[in-house]
Each structure stands twice: as C-alpha cells, then as structure tokens.
Design a protein around this motif. Structure first.
Motif, short mmCIF file in Angstrom:
data_model
loop_
_atom_site.label_atom_id
_atom_site.label_comp_id
_atom_site.label_asym_id
_atom_site.label_seq_id
_atom_site.Cartn_x
_atom_site.Cartn_y
_atom_site.Cartn_z
N LYS A 144 3.56 18.52 -6.87
CA LYS A 144 4.77 18.47 -6.06
C LYS A 144 5.52 17.15 -6.20
N GLY A 145 5.62 16.70 -7.44
CA GLY A 145 6.44 15.52 -7.70
C GLY A 145 5.74 14.20 -7.47
N ILE A 146 4.43 14.22 -7.14
CA ILE A 146 3.66 13.00 -6.97
C ILE A 146 2.88 12.76 -8.26
N GLU A 195 0.81 -1.22 0.00
CA GLU A 195 0.00 0.00 0.00
C GLU A 195 0.84 1.27 0.00
N SER A 196 2.07 1.17 0.52
CA SER A 196 2.88 2.39 0.61
C SER A 196 3.19 2.96 -0.76
N LEU A 197 3.03 2.13 -1.80
CA LEU A 197 3.26 2.67 -3.15
C LEU A 197 2.40 3.90 -3.40
N TRP A 198 1.16 3.84 -2.89
CA TRP A 198 0.19 4.90 -3.21
C TRP A 198 0.40 6.19 -2.45
N GLU A 199 1.43 6.21 -1.62
CA GLU A 199 1.84 7.50 -1.03
C GLU A 199 2.76 8.25 -1.98
N ARG A 200 3.32 7.53 -2.94
CA ARG A 200 4.29 8.16 -3.85
C ARG A 200 3.72 8.37 -5.25
N VAL A 201 2.62 7.70 -5.55
CA VAL A 201 1.96 7.90 -6.84
C VAL A 201 0.46 7.80 -6.59
N GLN A 202 -0.31 8.69 -7.23
CA GLN A 202 -1.75 8.64 -7.04
C GLN A 202 -2.38 7.62 -7.99
N LEU A 246 11.32 14.74 -16.27
CA LEU A 246 10.35 14.26 -15.28
C LEU A 246 11.06 13.61 -14.08
N ALA A 247 12.04 12.78 -14.38
CA ALA A 247 12.76 12.08 -13.31
C ALA A 247 13.50 13.06 -12.42
N HIS A 248 14.21 14.01 -13.02
CA HIS A 248 14.95 14.99 -12.20
C HIS A 248 13.99 15.85 -11.38
N LEU A 249 12.84 16.18 -11.95
CA LEU A 249 11.88 16.99 -11.19
C LEU A 249 11.37 16.20 -9.98
N MET A 250 11.06 14.92 -10.18
CA MET A 250 10.64 14.11 -9.03
C MET A 250 11.77 13.99 -8.00
N LYS A 251 12.98 13.82 -8.51
CA LYS A 251 14.13 13.74 -7.60
C LYS A 251 14.25 15.03 -6.78
N SER A 252 14.01 16.16 -7.44
CA SER A 252 14.12 17.44 -6.72
C SER A 252 13.05 17.55 -5.63
#
Lengths: 318, 318, 318, 318
Positions: free
Chosen positions: A118-120, A93-100, A181-187
């Motif tokens: 905000k990167g989600i 379930e913790s996956l859904w804290e990082r992606v909707q 996209l990846a760098h923005l999420m990393k930021s």
C-alpha cells in the motif's frame, strides 16, 4: 598474515602487505570477462568498460588504492545512503512509518511489492524507498540538493563533488519506471511534494560522481561507530551507524544481498555505475569499481575484489 | 580478544553483574502484556502462557539463566538450523542449487513466492526451504530423525532430547499449508522423496522440545567459529558457521528480520513455540522463551529480552 | 408477457407495457439503500446521490425512459468504448499486439498485473488498456479529442456533448494511480506519445457527460450488428460489433463481470459516475444511471434496473 | 424462431450443405501443423496425435460428424461441467459462497490467485474450483463417482462411458500441483472431505473418455434452455443453463477465454485431451477433438474447427 590473528582484533597487515594484496586481487579482477555496462541510459553506456579500481581505507587513517581509484564515476544507488542519513537526521523515528526496514525479496524496482504494501516501500535501499527519502528531503530542506552536496563534500573532504548533468537529464528522460513508483506512492498518500520535484532530486542524487578513494573515505564513519576517523567528527549517533549498517547488510546489494552476506558477510551498497562500498565495523571501508554488471546489477569485478579482500583478511562480521 | 575490546574498549560486565542484568530484564519482560500463544494446533495452544526464561551462555563456558530456563518447550522453527547443518554436511554446495539464500520479503509460509521462483525456496529458514532441507535429510540419511537427534543431543550435552509426539501428530493433521508447499515443490521436481515422508520428518523435527539452557549451549559453536566452546569439538567449518549466521541475520526472524537487524543487530532464529536464540559472534548465545507471540510470530517477551541484553551489552555486530 | 414467447423472438411488449415495466423497476430501484457516490475527486462527490434514470431503446427505433433520463452525468469508463472504436478503426488488428482481450481477474486499476504482463494491458476496458487506447488516439489522430467528440455526437444525435472541465482537471490532479500505470507502460515501451498528453486525453474522455437517453441511442449500433438503427448508417463492421460486445461480456463490469454474465447475461459497460449501458444483440440497449456505487464501483441501483429488465424480458444471450 | 432468422434472416445451410461444410473445415484442420500432445502424464502422451474429429448436433435432433467422431478420448477438463451441474443441484446457491464466478485472468492452475483469494477459487472451471466442486460431490453424495456416471450416461445416451483407469492412476501419481491447490484450500477451511479422497474423485472424473458424438449430444441441453432435445427431458432449470453458459463464456477456454469470445463468441469448454465443446444457444452444440495443443492448452485443430463452423454459420451470440 593469518585469518585467526586478524579476527582476533590485531592488525595483521603492514601497509606494504596490504598494497601487495590489493594489487594481486586487482590484477585477478581485471582478468574477469563478461558482464554488461548499464545501458538503460546513453550517458552511462558510454563509460570505458574495462576501468577498475580498489581502495581500502582503515580506521587508523590509512588509505591504499590500486587502479583507477582517482577516476570519478556515477555512484548511482550508493547515493541512497547519503539521502537516508539526511532524512533520518531531519525526521527521526517518524521516517520508519513511511518506509519499512525489511529486505524486499524482490527486484530493486518492484512495483508489485509497493502495491501490496500500500505504497510503503520495504526499505530505503530499493528505488521506491529512496524516492520516498527524496520526498522527505525535498519537503523538509529548503535546498535539498545543497544539503546533500554539503554532506558529501564534508564526508569525502573534497569541495568539487558534483552531479553529472548529462546523466541527470538522461535519467529524467528515461526514468518512467521510477516515475511509476513515485506516482503510485503519491496515489497512496505517501509522497508529500510534487512528484516531478521529487524525481528531479532523486535522479540528480544518483548522478553524483565520486572515486573509490572518495567513497572509501566518505563511509569510514560507518565503520567507526559514527565518527569520521579522518576528521574525528561525529557524523551520526553510534546507534544510527549500526542501523544503517544493518540495512546495508540485509538490503544493500539488490536481490543478491543474501548471497553477499553468505559469502562475504559485511554491510555493503552497490550502484549500477559499477561501484560497491563495503563497511567493516571496527576496521575500515573497502570501495571497488568496475562498470560491467552481473544480472543483479552488481559490478562483476567489484564483487570479486570486495569478496577477496574480505575473505583473505577474515572480515566477515558473522 | 574479548568482547569488551570489540564493543568499545571498556569492560562492561562481571559475572555477578550479568546475573543482575538478566534478572532485571527478565522482570521487565514479565510485565509485558499482550500477544497470543500459537493456536493453530491444540497441542501448542495449551502451554501455560506466562512462562518466561532467559539464558546467556558465553564463550568462556559460563551460562547464566533466569526464569523457567530448565523448562522444555516446542522449539519449532529453531530446529531448522539443525536440519540445515546436516543437509550442508551431506550434500555440500549442491544444496544451494535447490534452495536460495536470499531474504524472502514475504511471510514465512508464502506459497506465492514459491510459485514465482518455480519451486526454489528463497532460503532454508522459511517453511518451504526447511521442507526442502527435510527432503535432503530423508533422501540422504538412512535414518533422518536419528541423525537429527544425535546432532542435537551432542550439541546440548543431553541424551534425553525428544520430539513431542502429540505436537508432531497434531502438526501432521493440521499442516495443510505446509503440505501445499511440499506438493508444489514436488510438482516443480524439487522434492525427491515421498511428500508424506518429508512432511513427517519436518513436523517431527519442529516438535523437538528443549529448554533455553539447552538451546544456548547448542548454538554456542555458531558464536565460536564452528567449535563448541564446551566440548572444544569442531562442529562445522568456520566458513559454514559464518554462513549460517549470515542466513540467520537476513532471514531468521520471519518477516521481522530487517527490523531485528536494525534494532538488535545479531544473527537469531525464532520459533512459534515462543523461543528465540541469538548468536553473538566471538561472544556467546542468548536464548529466550515465552509463549505469547506478536503478529509476526515472534515471542513478544523473548524479543524484548534479547534486544535488551544485546543493547545494554553493546553486542550488535554492525 | 411470457418469457418463452419473448425468447422465441417475437415482440412481447407493447410500448405501454414497456413503460409500465420500466416504471415499476425504476420505483423498486429508488427504494434501494446503501452504496457510496464516487469520492476520489470532489467534482464527482458533489453529484446529487439519489438521482436515478432508466432508458430502453429498441431496434425498431423506440426509446422509453423513466426518471432523470435527460440529466447528463459523467460517463467515465463508459467512454472507453468510444476510444476503443476509434483505435480499432485507425490501427486495425495491430491494436491487439499492444493490448490483450482477456479478462483481468484483477481490480480495474491493477498495476501488479500490468507488471507481470510486461506493460501489455489485459484488455481495453481496464484503466491501463484504456490509457493505451488513448495513446493510440493521441498518436494517430491530429486532434484526438475532436475525433471522440465527432463520433459521440454522431452516435447520440446531439451536437452539444461536452466534457466537464472541472471533472477533467480534478482527475488530472488526483490521477496518480493512472499516471503510475501510464509511466509503467512507457517504461516497457508500450506508450508512444508523451505521458502527460495521453493522460490528458484519457481524463478528458472520462469527463464526457451524457444522459441515459443519449447513451442508449449511442450504443444501439452494437445491438444491431454495427448499423445505427436510427440513422441506418453503418458505424462499424458486423464483426467488430460482435468483438466489442464480446469484450464487454468478459470485461465490461470491472471485477463483477463474471457475476454480471452469470446473473444477467448481456454485454455491458459501467462507469464510476453511476452509469451502466447494456447491449442486447438483435434487441436494443438498456441504459441506467444512479450515482451510488457498490464496492466493485458499479451503480447499485443501476445494476438492479439492468438485471430486472434483462431478466423479466428474458434477454440473456446465453 | 430459427437460428437462420437469428443470424440475419437468410437460411444458411441445408443438412447436405452442413456435411459438406464440416468436411471442408475438417480437411483444412488436418493440414494444420504444430502443437504438442499433453505430455505431463505418459497415459496422455501416447495418444495418436493426428486424430481429428468434428460433430455438429442441432436442436432439431440432427447430428453430423466427420473424422474420428466415434473415437473416445480423455475429456479431462470438459468433465468439470458435469461436476458443476451435480454440485449446483445438491447445494444450490450456497455453492457460490465457496467458489466465485469471476474470470481468473490467470493460468488454470494458478496457486497465486488462490492464495490471494484466501482459498476461494475464482470460478469452477479452473482447477482449484473444480477440486472444490469435487469436494462438494464427495461430501454430499454417497457415491460421487456413480452420480457422475449416471449423469453422463443419461446425457449421452450410452451405458458404457467409463474413466480410463490408467489415466486416473497416472494423474494421481503426477498431480502434485493439484494436490498443492487442494491442501491450500483445506488450510483455508474450504475443503470438507479428506484431501486424498477429493483428489481421487477429481482425477477420476478427468479420466472419463467420450467421443465428439457423445459430447455433442451430452451438452445439447445447454443450447436448449436446459432441456435435452433428444429425450425432451429437463436436465437443469433454464436459469441454470444460462448460468453455466455464462461461466463457459468468461472462463471455459483457460487463459484464452477472452480471445475465444472475441473471435468466436459462443460458450465453450476445452480439455487437455484435445477436446472442445461449444454451446450455441437456441441452435446446437459443436464438438471437436484433436490431441495437439497450443500453449494455452487448447486443441489447435479443435479451435480452428470450432471457430470456422461458428464464423461461417454466423453463430456468435454477440
């Protein structure tokens, strides 16, 4: 065959009828003009554009194909389902804290929405979401590519599924929007692993090649409440099969997902290689392929074939 | 076919079991704390916040209710379905040139998206889309409110359905965001009638009051391929019933639609009055009501009751 | 001193008066509480937060300083002017096909706007614009860092200006948002060189360390129609000096540029290291520094000092 | 001090020279092809498109004109300055809690930005900001139109300045985007008065008609630190004259404001009627008019004339 009988739950087609129906639809699809082969990387642009395939696999273990159904092609975004399955298994379930799990209402590669949220990412079917899933795989599996390969080979019952190295390298060289996209999420702190490693997995996974026969077989468990109808093995929990189908229903067909639900009405996922897989719960899987895309990035002939099969057989879940 | 067969083969519930199940779920729901009654207009803010109702109507003509199921409340956005049905009937396919059928990925009242899409709303369930639909009704029906009343009264089998005049007037006085949406569409040439007249219809329609019993009965035709199971009258074409369900599946629950599909898996529509109606194809309708809302604007207890009924009865369409 | 006399063009301050004025303003600034040192990289977060410096250099060759005016600090975004000068020199008017000159109305690191504008940054003072300028330098100079060093050393008359290697490396490791901007521009075809090389130059340039004395001297040519008042050498064409000042006026102070024009009224550039340089055409340069920033990223005490000097000496260009 | 000294020390133009210069520039401007007359309302679309006028009024009380400089035209957005002056006078600093002073980086009629900023317009020169200012006037003046008329007539020294009733009515009927902006601000609680009343004032004010001669005279106080050089009356405080000029510098020329600062370098305001007024502090005012607009909504010939006068006379404030 009648629509009414079918939708009452009884088999409406004998195998011969099914083959004839698929053949008719396939021939009609081949007459469709227009559309463009994906050209953002040379390796994809060179595919023979008129190829066309259609496979219907039903839960009784039958599989009927017409056209180039044994020809392997770049499955691209269809691979996002494989990645999602492994990430759901590993982090729960913790996956859904990082992606909707919400439809995006935006192009599949929107960086605007990712910034607002905000990167989600909005869901695991848009690129940002699938890159996030790749980060989970890279971070939580000792050999993330092997994990994907094992899953895919098990699902399609073939040991020789591979990624196309040339497509993989070509995507790496041209994938600057995905890198953004990846760098923005990393930021935003939502990527754990090294960005280059995550992108490498993501592009590799997109470069997997499979045929419609293999795809139809691979996704049959989603139509069968999580159990593979060929091997009778449980692949995912029933609830997870429903959840994945739900995500495909709202978000599987890029920014044409709503129209697809409206006109076809079954969970489906498409890729810019021209493939489309549609899952019909309690019935089976339709897989179609033809390289020329409409402006949403969905295969033009593929869409036609899926829609016709679903409509003529009365398969809408709604 | 029966729903039991569909959901796995075992008979699940006898009628008495159903009542007991609903009663259990209803009592659990009543214990849920938190949430806020819609307060943007005084007329809505004054409703007794602890009221709670649950109705399940099945296609065999049974209807089981618990709680305040005869109490009428402001159906608000649930009315968008009635408007949509009448607009689809009157202008046919051309409706979809003026409103899309894609999930929005944005709050229900987003003006940003409407601007990007040049005045074409993403779907008829967000406010802009429903105002567009109201424009169709006002422009194409000689008495648009009467048309809605006739439809609603026919569907729920009651002659005394009315709009709450105080809510209607209060919305008119406070509905500046909706006025902004309407004027913006007008500036793009996508509203034909006078803006004030369109808004008057829209707010009037939102002010209709119905009970969960009436709502469950009203939407049973959507679960029955377009035919009212009580009167046996065809309300809409089978294809249109599927289409409406598809829109509800991707866009019916505001910006929680994806999560609702993921966790519940049936077409549904909610309103800020606290009502939710869920359509289970080939099975029936679940209607729930309780005024306190979560931050998406969906009834907190209502969501719980719908989800529990759907999950325990195995009703997901996926 | 009177305002009127000053603004009539006559010198209003004797050197002693100027020193006393600066001293007064400096002491007032030091009493200002609040603000936060930039903390996105450790190397910046460790600076002693109470340091404070103010230098006024006038076109007659005088330079008056108070506080820590010889202390070097990370000039960060102030370096964007040096990069811009070299890019303008090297590619001329064609630069403005790749970057606009409009205020952004967005945070300095907005990726949303860059997406809308299809990879064309709004101006060379926001991060995306400065990264684009870095791409020009990396692509068109054989040794882009040396080119910047030569220019800076010439302008400030010191041979020992360097970049802080620790800040440079720290920015590289944490600069994922800037990497996202660069990759997004690359995906639009608006970056020529390798993204990593461009970012390396950009972060290096931001890591240059200078004192307020050096900054004041360095930018005096912008107040003197392009000619350095100390060396009498022409640095840029008169028109280009005006153009750079124009960009600083509309875009130099992040998303506080409008308020700065409104309350101070002179071209200026600030950096998250806490430095601010203000150019007063036909008069001189004010340079201020203190590390604690307001929520726009501008030095709190620095802003106060610049505003007070400009207001008390009547220096607004408007 | 004289302007001559400011611009480099040499006397540039005698009066006769000035007339010859303006005549030359005017003739060059008349040869410019292209551009479109504003056509969003019929009343504006019907203006004779080739008309052209140029006036230069200097602080010594001289005014030189060429072309149709006595012809009145719809000043449109230029009127925003009059409204702003009255609002600043009436509510003082508190005005800036309801409207910002930052450049917008967006089209003048952007509803997206207004939504992001929660109903607080970015500055008083974009439409939303000017509508907010109109709300202040309607709410705080007993007869807001009379207040504007009194101010304008005093400034231009003519008793017969009026609004064009046909333009006013036409704007009312077609101004749905402005109505959307107003209702959106009202929904955020940032409009006090009745929306229709506010829009009526706003559109009326935009419909004022003046000539370049009248405009040049009207805005001379802004070039003269707040004092009308013709009547010697103080119109606004010196600080407020600088502040208005600052806003014009960052936001006066729609989404071409940055380029205008870059290439011309003086505060200016333009209107879709084809007029442009440029303020040169300590020197005078240039007013130009020609109806055909570029795609930013600025007069094509007007821009040319202003730029040429400013450049040839060395008037940039930077």
């Amino acid at each position: 065959m009648t629509h009414d009988v079918m939708s009452g739950g009884q088999p409406i087609q004998q195998p011969d009828d099914t083959r004839a129906l698929l053949e008719t639809i396939y021939q009609q699809a081949r007459a469709i003009e227009g559309g463009e082969v994906a050209s953002y990387i040379p390796a994809l642009a060179e595919v023979a554009p008129e190829q066309c395939a259609l496979t219907l696999a039903t839960l009784d273990g039958q599989s009927v194909s017409v056209g180039d159904a044994a020809q392997r092609f770049s499955i691209q975004s269809i691979s996002k389902i494989f990645g999602l399955m492994l990430a759901m298994e590993r982090v729960g379930e913790s996956l859904w804290e990082r992606v909707q799990m919400e439809p995006s209402g935006q192009p599949f590669n929107s960086i605007v929405q990712l910034e607002w949220e905000k990167g989600i990412p909005r869901n695991p079917m848009i690129n940002a979401g699938a890159i996030l899933v790749a980060d989970v795989l890279v971070s939580r599996y000792s050999a993330s590519k092997n994990a994907v390969l094992s899953l895919v080979r098990q699902l399609c019952g073939a040991d020789d599924v591979f990624a196309d190295g040339r497509v993989h390298q070509s995507e790496m060289a041209h994938g600057h929007r995905n890198a953004a996209l990846a760098h923005l999420m990393k930021s935003f702190g939502n990527i754990e692993a090294d960005v280059d490693e995550v992108l490498d997995h993501y592009f590799w996974q997109c470069a997997l090649t499979m045929s419609t026969q293999q795809l139809a077989r691979s996704f049959a468990f989603l139509a069968n409440r999580g159990v593979c109808p060929f091997s009778q093995k449980r692949i995912v929990a029933r609830r997870d099969a429903q959840r994945i189908n739900a995500i495909l229903s709202t978000s599987g067909m890029y920014d044409q997902s709503g129209e697809f639900a409206f006109t076809v009405g079954v969970p489906a996922k498409s890729g810019v290689g021209g493939g489309i897989v549609a899952v019909v719960p309690d019935y089976g899987v339709i897989a179609a392929w033809s390289p020329k895309l409409n402006h949403y990035g969905n295969s033009q002939r593929g869409l036609y074939m899926i829609r016709e099969v679903a409509t003529r057989l009365g398969l809408s879940v709604y």
